[in-house]
Design a protein around this motif. Structure first.
Motif, mmCIF file in Angstrom:
data_model
loop_
_atom_site.group_PDB
_atom_site.id
_atom_site.type_symbol
_atom_site.label_atom_id
_atom_site.label_comp_id
_atom_site.label_asym_id
_atom_site.label_seq_id
_atom_site.Cartn_x
_atom_site.Cartn_y
_atom_site.Cartn_z
ATOM 1 N N LEU A 74 0.839 -1.217 0.000
ATOM 2 C CA LEU A 74 0.000 0.000 0.000
ATOM 3 C C LEU A 74 0.875 1.269 0.000
ATOM 4 O O LEU A 74 1.784 1.378 -0.802
ATOM 5 N N ALA A 75 0.599 2.218 0.919
ATOM 6 C CA ALA A 75 1.435 3.430 1.009
ATOM 7 C C ALA A 75 2.712 3.026 1.747
ATOM 8 O O ALA A 75 2.868 3.266 2.941
ATOM 9 N N HIS A 77 5.797 3.177 3.204
ATOM 10 C CA HIS A 77 6.812 4.124 3.673
ATOM 11 C C HIS A 77 7.829 3.505 4.620
ATOM 12 O O HIS A 77 8.710 4.206 5.124
ATOM 13 N N CYS A 96 2.857 -6.079 -3.651
ATOM 14 C CA CYS A 96 1.471 -6.048 -4.111
ATOM 15 C C CYS A 96 0.681 -6.904 -3.141
ATOM 16 O O CYS A 96 0.495 -8.099 -3.364
ATOM 17 N N SER A 100 -4.030 -4.384 -1.962
ATOM 18 C CA SER A 100 -3.717 -3.372 -2.972
ATOM 19 C C SER A 100 -4.772 -3.377 -4.074
ATOM 20 O O SER A 100 -5.133 -4.420 -4.599
ATOM 21 N N THR A 101 -5.253 -2.199 -4.423
ATOM 22 C CA THR A 101 -6.175 -2.082 -5.558
ATOM 23 C C THR A 101 -5.455 -1.482 -6.758
ATOM 24 O O THR A 101 -6.056 -1.207 -7.780
ATOM 25 N N LEU A 102 -4.147 -1.286 -6.616
ATOM 26 C CA LEU A 102 -3.377 -0.651 -7.681
ATOM 27 C C LEU A 102 -2.245 -1.542 -8.182
ATOM 28 O O LEU A 102 -1.305 -1.081 -8.815
ATOM 29 N N ASP A 106 1.227 1.413 -6.205
ATOM 30 C CA ASP A 106 1.176 2.289 -5.029
ATOM 31 C C ASP A 106 2.434 2.104 -4.171
ATOM 32 O O ASP A 106 3.110 3.062 -3.795
ATOM 33 N N SER A 107 2.776 0.827 -3.899
ATOM 34 C CA SER A 107 3.944 0.532 -3.064
ATOM 35 C C SER A 107 5.245 0.908 -3.768
ATOM 36 O O SER A 107 6.173 1.426 -3.145
ATOM 37 N N SER A 110 5.677 4.645 -3.630
ATOM 38 C CA SER A 110 5.893 5.079 -2.242
ATOM 39 C C SER A 110 7.294 4.722 -1.762
ATOM 40 O O SER A 110 7.877 5.417 -0.934
#
Ligand code: RP5
Length: 176
Positions: A74-75, A77, A96, A100-102, A106-107, A110
């Motif tokens: 996800l994000a 960080h 992933c 995750s929907t992306l 996204d990861s 980030s």
């Protein structure tokens, strides 16, 4: 250095952003084990338990850790937070995760898009194995045993490609 830290030296640390990242990060654990690298591991979140992330990085430094692998989704960080608290090289594994929907983009963004002079050395989405190989390459700069093992492994990879080329013609009938 405390007595227990002295007794438990490590070369690598692996940090997972969540217990749900375990399966995706397993290839890193397996590869370090294959190469007989002493390492420590834990789950800590850059968002939920940032104090633990910082504390663990400092503990691992004291145990002689030379590189940290951080996997998160996800994000993501986690690797970036680690990079902010230590000058050890941080290898980020963008995951992933099931949530995750992306598709892990996204990861990836980030993890990789760090500001100047606070880098995260980022491998591909879900490429935990490559993170371990990268860590081993760093250690191999000062370790002849590891350097030789990496070279041997490259020879195996070359042989596999050569074998596939042979099979293309001999087994599948493609023209040479
Ligand atoms: C990230 O959010 C973790 O690294 C994980 O990939 C994802 C979901 O975490 P959980 O809600 O399953 O703990 O921080």
């Amino acid at each position: 250095m405390t007595e227990s830290e002295y007794k438990n030296p490590i070369d690598v640390g692996i940090m997972l952003g969540s217990g749900s990242d375990l399966d995706l990060m397993e290839p890193a654990r397996r590869k370090l084990k294959d190469y007989e690298i002493p390492f420590a591991s834990t789950v800590a979140s850059g968002h939920r338990t940032e104090e633990k992330v910082k504390r663990t990085a400092k503990e691992w430094e004291k145990r002689g850790c030379k590189v940290i692998i951080a996997g998160a989704g996800l994000a993501a960080h986690l690797a970036g937070v680690l990079s902010s608290v230590t000058t050890l090289p941080i290898i980020g594994v963008p995951l992933c995760s099931a949530k995750s929907t992306l598709g892990g983009l996204d990861s990836l963004l980030s993890t990789v898009q760090m500001p100047p002079e606070i880098p995260v050395l980022t491998v591909g989405i879900n490429r935990a194995e490559n993170a371990a190989i990268g860590a081993i390459q760093i250690l191999a700069l000062n370790n002849e045993r590891l350097a030789q093992l990496l070279k041997n492994n490259r020879r195996v990879l070359v042989a596999k490609v050569d074998q596939a080329a042979e099979e293309l013609a001999d087994k599948h009938g493609w023209p040479r």
